[in-house]
Design an enzyme around this catalytic site. Sequence first.
Site, mmCIF file in Angstrom:
data_model
loop_
_atom_site.group_PDB
_atom_site.id
_atom_site.type_symbol
_atom_site.label_atom_id
_atom_site.label_comp_id
_atom_site.label_asym_id
_atom_site.label_seq_id
_atom_site.Cartn_x
_atom_site.Cartn_y
_atom_site.Cartn_z
ATOM 1 N N GLY A 265 0.837 -1.193 0.000
ATOM 2 C CA GLY A 265 0.000 0.000 0.000
ATOM 3 C C GLY A 265 0.869 1.239 0.000
ATOM 4 O O GLY A 265 2.029 1.216 -0.430
ATOM 5 N N THR A 267 3.153 4.484 1.189
ATOM 6 C CA THR A 267 4.265 4.697 2.112
ATOM 7 C C THR A 267 3.785 5.350 3.405
ATOM 8 O O THR A 267 4.210 4.964 4.506
ATOM 9 C CB THR A 267 5.334 5.571 1.445
ATOM 10 O OG1 THR A 267 5.818 4.898 0.272
ATOM 11 C CG2 THR A 267 6.504 5.831 2.385
ATOM 12 N N GLU A 293 5.676 -3.511 0.948
ATOM 13 C CA GLU A 293 6.037 -2.951 -0.363
ATOM 14 C C GLU A 293 5.131 -1.759 -0.544
ATOM 15 O O GLU A 293 3.901 -1.879 -0.480
ATOM 16 C CB GLU A 293 5.846 -4.002 -1.453
ATOM 17 C CG GLU A 293 6.459 -3.599 -2.790
ATOM 18 C CD GLU A 293 5.433 -3.049 -3.754
ATOM 19 O OE1 GLU A 293 5.493 -1.827 -4.012
ATOM 20 O OE2 GLU A 293 4.582 -3.806 -4.234
ATOM 21 N N CYS A 327 2.705 0.286 -8.716
ATOM 22 C CA CYS A 327 3.792 0.902 -7.961
ATOM 23 C C CYS A 327 5.073 0.923 -8.785
ATOM 24 O O CYS A 327 5.989 1.681 -8.491
ATOM 25 C CB CYS A 327 3.999 0.173 -6.633
ATOM 26 S SG CYS A 327 3.963 -1.606 -6.776
#
Length: 541
Positions: A265, A267, A293, A327
């Site tokens: 998800g 940061t 991650e 991402c």
Amino acid sequence: MPKGNYKIPTPINEPVKAYAPGSAERQRLMDTYNQMYNSQLEVPLYIGGYAIKTEKTHIICPPHEHQKQIGTAYIGDASHVSAAIDAALKAKTQWSQLPWEHRASIFLKAADLLAGPYRDRMNAATMLAQSKNVMQAEIDAACELIDFFRFNVTYMQQIYMDQPGSLPGMWNRLEYRPLEGFVFAITPFNFTSIAANLPAAAAMMGNVVVWKPADSQLYSAQIIMELFHEAGLPDGVINMVAADGPTAGEVVFKHKDFAGLHFTGSTAVFKHLWKEIGNNLDLYRTYPRIVGETGGKDFIVAHPSANADEVATAISRGAFEFQGQKCSAASRAYIPASIWPMVKNKVVADVNDFKMGSPADTNNFINAVIDKRAYDKIKAYIDYVKTQTDAEILVGGHCDDSTGYFIQPTVVLTTNPKFRTLCEEIFGPVITIYVYPDAEWNEMLKLVDETGDYALTGAIFSRDRYAINEASLALENAAGNFYINDKPTGAVVGQQPFGGARGSGTNDKAGSYLNLIRWVSPRTIKETFVTPRDYKYPFLG
């Protein structure tokens, strides 16, 4: 216990179906898509094998047709999260003591079911509720998830077979115990394979899991739970609870048996959760494992020797497949002045050639972004660019949410190397280009490394091997997945283990043994065959 050293079927990457016009596979998939489009799917909570419906519901609509209801998901509260933890812990002893080959068999069966009878439903669900085109759904929801199951079983055996040496008179062994407690898996909307793999990877190693999918992925999460059930996963091993994030966190992160977090998800959310876990350390039986991650601001860097067509294609595919909602998607590019006119012409032509609309029309390369919140955020960045004097929109920039959340792929050109859209994660179909003088190659590498907080993926394009080496060294810490003459997306399980560092996560490499090893707690066992009976050593005479 196992009564043999069993040979795992050798994993190979699942072949990607082409879904060419007129093919039987395309017809089957679109028939399934249309049948699901015209049906209503209910998504309950799954706690200890029970399907639970609550008073609070979430209406599921396709992002590309937000007035069309295709399902209803039920949302839990703190009591449901607590019940899911209890169910997991109740299942823990029997599951953790099940011989590893039986756990392997469950996930190998899940892989074969997904490769066969579940393939069309999983792909169609991902197309419908996450607005992925046919190819993006096939790569993600079918092939990558099949690969996760098959390769992870092999990595599990690899871990178990890693044993210490022994001197005469003793036998040393390593026992890879599951963690003491339960694992909490939080998964995103953008990859169905990630949504399934995060709870499955921990469960495969003998752990029990409470899984909280993203609300915008609950439709395909239902198909995942059906797949687990048919594969024979025992009740309570993976418990799926849709719930408000803070509500779930308040229960999970204050539970003494919390043993690990498996997260993909943003940061910002990951940092918040890490702080919550740190604040509650005194409550836990053990130090929890934290695997995450998170975000990315992924780059393409072209050397003056690069082929302009190759660079342009990497931008068009790397930035705009699945509307940039990866991402790993390319969101910044650094192009030398000498090849920029050729790169620009091809990228602009590509974007103008893209067709945008529903995944039901397989001619559409671009579909909708996931929801209203994402649409508003991405549109705000595009609107910001339009007000600035040091940046311009070369192509794209049109947004329309009247029917679905459609944002035209957008290419921004800036003269400011620290322009906002070069530094901040947008998570949408927007890429920003900075054109640099050819002679400033080395300075450009330094700029790329120092721009932003992320280090997930990046790509270098060059036909000069010395330049490739220079970039590899200069950008050593700028990307956990580094691509040479290829777009910075599309990591394949078993080939390119995926993950990044810095603000992009803990770099525990999904799709490799490195991730699975985080979900065990080794115990060293030393057995002595002839035990001493006198304290005196020979040196005492």
